[in-house]
Design a protein around this motif. Structure first.
Motif, PDB file in Angstrom:
ATOM      1  N   ARG A   1      31.682  40.861  48.714  1.00 21.73           N
ATOM      2  CA  ARG A   1      30.758  41.453  49.686  1.00 21.73           C
ATOM      3  C   ARG A   1      29.845  42.493  49.042  1.00 21.73           C
ATOM      4  O   ARG A   1      28.698  42.647  49.449  1.00 21.73           O
ATOM      5  CB  ARG A   1      31.548  42.086  50.830  1.00 21.73           C
ATOM      6  CG  ARG A   1      32.328  41.077  51.671  1.00 21.73           C
ATOM      7  CD  ARG A   1      33.057  41.780  52.809  1.00 21.73           C
ATOM      8  NE  ARG A   1      33.795  40.822  53.630  1.00 21.73           N
ATOM      9  CZ  ARG A   1      34.528  41.156  54.690  1.00 21.73           C
ATOM     10  NH1 ARG A   1      34.612  42.446  55.064  1.00 21.73           N
ATOM     11  NH2 ARG A   1      35.163  40.238  55.374  1.00 21.73           N
ATOM     12  N   ARG A   2      30.363  43.193  48.043  1.00 25.61           N
ATOM     13  CA  ARG A   2      29.587  44.231  47.378  1.00 25.61           C
ATOM     14  C   ARG A   2      29.580  43.973  45.873  1.00 25.61           C
ATOM     15  O   ARG A   2      30.481  43.322  45.354  1.00 25.61           O
ATOM     16  CB  ARG A   2      30.178  45.615  47.670  1.00 25.61           C
ATOM     17  CG  ARG A   2      30.130  46.004  49.149  1.00 25.61           C
ATOM     18  CD  ARG A   2      30.757  47.368  49.358  1.00 25.61           C
ATOM     19  NE  ARG A   2      30.734  47.754  50.771  1.00 25.61           N
ATOM     20  CZ  ARG A   2      31.237  48.894  51.238  1.00 25.61           C
ATOM     21  NH1 ARG A   2      31.795  49.766  50.391  1.00 25.61           N
ATOM     22  NH2 ARG A   2      31.176  49.161  52.529  1.00 25.61           N
ATOM     23  N   PRO A   3      28.570  44.482  45.166  1.00 20.07           N
ATOM     24  CA  PRO A   3      28.550  44.315  43.708  1.00 20.07           C
ATOM     25  C   PRO A   3      29.766  44.955  43.051  1.00 20.07           C
ATOM     26  O   PRO A   3      30.252  46.005  43.474  1.00 20.07           O
ATOM     27  CB  PRO A   3      27.251  45.017  43.290  1.00 20.07           C
ATOM     28  CG  PRO A   3      26.404  45.008  44.514  1.00 20.07           C
ATOM     29  CD  PRO A   3      27.344  45.126  45.677  1.00 20.07           C
ATOM     30  N   VAL A   4      30.250  44.320  42.013  1.00 20.92           N
ATOM     31  CA  VAL A   4      31.422  44.794  41.283  1.00 20.92           C
ATOM     32  C   VAL A   4      30.972  45.738  40.178  1.00 20.92           C
ATOM     33  O   VAL A   4      29.932  45.521  39.533  1.00 20.92           O
ATOM     34  CB  VAL A   4      32.201  43.598  40.699  1.00 20.92           C
ATOM     35  CG1 VAL A   4      33.431  44.073  39.933  1.00 20.92           C
ATOM     36  CG2 VAL A   4      32.605  42.643  41.810  1.00 20.92           C
TER      37      VAL A   4
ATOM     38  N   GLN B   1      28.316  41.040  34.955  1.00 21.06           N
ATOM     39  CA  GLN B   1      26.965  41.416  35.369  1.00 21.06           C
ATOM     40  C   GLN B   1      26.167  40.191  35.803  1.00 21.06           C
ATOM     41  O   GLN B   1      25.350  40.268  36.732  1.00 21.06           O
ATOM     42  CB  GLN B   1      26.259  42.139  34.225  1.00 21.06           C
ATOM     43  CG  GLN B   1      24.962  42.819  34.643  1.00 21.06           C
ATOM     44  CD  GLN B   1      24.359  43.631  33.519  1.00 21.06           C
ATOM     45  OE1 GLN B   1      24.883  43.655  32.416  1.00 21.06           O
ATOM     46  NE2 GLN B   1      23.247  44.296  33.799  1.00 21.06           N
ATOM     47  N   LEU B   2      26.403  39.068  35.157  1.00 23.26           N
ATOM     48  CA  LEU B   2      25.738  37.828  35.561  1.00 23.26           C
ATOM     49  C   LEU B   2      26.151  37.423  36.973  1.00 23.26           C
ATOM     50  O   LEU B   2      25.321  36.965  37.774  1.00 23.26           O
ATOM     51  CB  LEU B   2      26.082  36.719  34.569  1.00 23.26           C
ATOM     52  CG  LEU B   2      25.609  35.307  34.919  1.00 23.26           C
ATOM     53  CD1 LEU B   2      24.092  35.257  35.025  1.00 23.26           C
ATOM     54  CD2 LEU B   2      26.111  34.306  33.885  1.00 23.26           C
ATOM     55  N   ARG B   3      27.415  37.613  37.294  1.00 22.87           N
ATOM     56  CA  ARG B   3      27.885  37.294  38.642  1.00 22.87           C
ATOM     57  C   ARG B   3      27.229  38.190  39.682  1.00 22.87           C
ATOM     58  O   ARG B   3      26.847  37.729  40.765  1.00 22.87           O
ATOM     59  CB  ARG B   3      29.403  37.438  38.684  1.00 22.87           C
ATOM     60  CG  ARG B   3      30.037  37.026  39.999  1.00 22.87           C
ATOM     61  CD  ARG B   3      31.519  37.301  39.980  1.00 22.87           C
ATOM     62  NE  ARG B   3      32.146  36.980  41.242  1.00 22.87           N
ATOM     63  CZ  ARG B   3      33.391  37.334  41.558  1.00 22.87           C
ATOM     64  NH1 ARG B   3      34.125  38.014  40.692  1.00 22.87           N
ATOM     65  NH2 ARG B   3      33.900  37.014  42.725  1.00 22.87           N
ATOM     66  N   ASN B   4      27.082  39.475  39.381  1.00 28.56           N
ATOM     67  CA  ASN B   4      26.400  40.375  40.315  1.00 28.56           C
ATOM     68  C   ASN B   4      24.949  39.955  40.530  1.00 28.56           C
ATOM     69  O   ASN B   4      24.423  40.021  41.650  1.00 28.56           O
ATOM     70  CB  ASN B   4      26.462  41.810  39.798  1.00 28.56           C
ATOM     71  CG  ASN B   4      27.829  42.443  40.000  1.00 28.56           C
ATOM     72  OD1 ASN B   4      28.608  42.017  40.844  1.00 28.56           O
ATOM     73  ND2 ASN B   4      28.126  43.469  39.209  1.00 28.56           N
ATOM     74  N   GLN B   5      24.296  39.510  39.453  1.00 25.41           N
ATOM     75  CA  GLN B   5      22.906  39.081  39.572  1.00 25.41           C
ATOM     76  C   GLN B   5      22.786  37.848  40.465  1.00 25.41           C
ATOM     77  O   GLN B   5      21.887  37.758  41.306  1.00 25.41           O
ATOM     78  CB  GLN B   5      22.344  38.776  38.183  1.00 25.41           C
ATOM     79  CG  GLN B   5      22.130  39.994  37.312  1.00 25.41           C
ATOM     80  CD  GLN B   5      20.894  40.777  37.705  1.00 25.41           C
ATOM     81  OE1 GLN B   5      19.898  40.220  38.140  1.00 25.41           O
ATOM     82  NE2 GLN B   5      20.960  42.091  37.545  1.00 25.41           N
ATOM     83  N   ASN B   6      23.686  36.894  40.297  1.00 26.31           N
ATOM     84  CA  ASN B   6      23.605  35.656  41.077  1.00 26.31           C
ATOM     85  C   ASN B   6      24.050  35.840  42.522  1.00 26.31           C
ATOM     86  O   ASN B   6      23.631  35.080  43.400  1.00 26.31           O
ATOM     87  CB  ASN B   6      24.451  34.566  40.417  1.00 26.31           C
ATOM     88  CG  ASN B   6      23.804  34.011  39.170  1.00 26.31           C
ATOM     89  OD1 ASN B   6      22.580  33.963  39.060  1.00 26.31           O
ATOM     90  ND2 ASN B   6      24.620  33.599  38.214  1.00 26.31           N
TER      91      ASN B   6
END
Length: 208
Positions: A114-117, A146-151
């Motif tokens: 739900r929120r950025p890690v 960081q790639l996961r947060n971007q996507n």
């Protein structure tokens, strides 16, 4: 006197026989219930694959996923350690993997939080290069987290994929996305030589 000695000797022998028979345990009797028959050990059969065998998904210890043509190819890759430690996993983990082979290996699919890690920073030698879905822009990220947060939390979603680090050129972490660098062609051109056959025609002059 002799008769008394004989009686005394016989009595001692009788007492010794009684003691021996009382101390020795009885022999076990074998019945049908006491006999245990061991079932033969069943060895697992090796995997058999055909042309129409379903594709499977493999997961590496680093968290990357790769598709294989069948389970036999995955087991062979595990024995050869190409990649090392690859294991069979659910097909959902290969949701972002488009094709078969190591060239299409991608980070395994994970549902977006739900929120950025909060991601840990990686050293510059471990930074990754990512490319946009339209294959035009590239930028440098710290790691897969960081790639996961971007996507997951940027627009458009699922817009970035890992690519060859050479496509980012001299870019550093934090730089804006720019046009991707072109990779040099490593393939060799095939030269085809055409053979020309010339037919010689001999004319014989008739004597008049």
């Amino acid at each position: 006197m002799r008769s008394l000695q004989m009686i005394f000797g016989l009595s001692t022998l009788l007492m010794a026989f009684i003691l021996v028979t009382a101390t020795t345990p009885p022999r076990p009797t074998t019945t049908k219930r006491s006999i245990i028959t061991l079932a033969p050990r069943i060895c697992p059969l090796p995997a058999i694959c055909a042309r129409n065998s379903p594709r499977v998904c493999g997961r590496t210890p680093a968290g990357d996923c790769q598709r294989f043509n069948n389970i036999c190819d995955l087991m062979l890759a595990n024995r050869r350690k190409e990649p090392a430690g690859v294991r069979h996993t659910r097909d959902l983990d290969c949701k972002d993997v488009r094709g078969v082979g190591a060239a299409n290996r991608r980070p395994c699919y994970q549902q977006c939080p739900r929120r950025p890690v909060v991601c840990k920073r990686s050293p510059p030698a471990q930074h990754i290069c990512v490319r946009s879905r339209d294959k035009k822009q590239c930028k440098v990220l710290s790691n897969n987290c960081q790639l996961r947060n971007q996507n997951c939390h940027s627009r458009p979603r699922n817009n970035w994929r890992r690519t060859d680090k050479r496509r980012c050129g001299e870019r550093q972490l934090g730089d804006k996305p720019e046009e991707c660098q072109k990779l040099p062609h490593t393939g060799t051109r095939r030269t085809t030589t055409r053979r020309t056959t010339t037919r010689r025609t001999t004319t014989t002059a008739r004597s008049a």
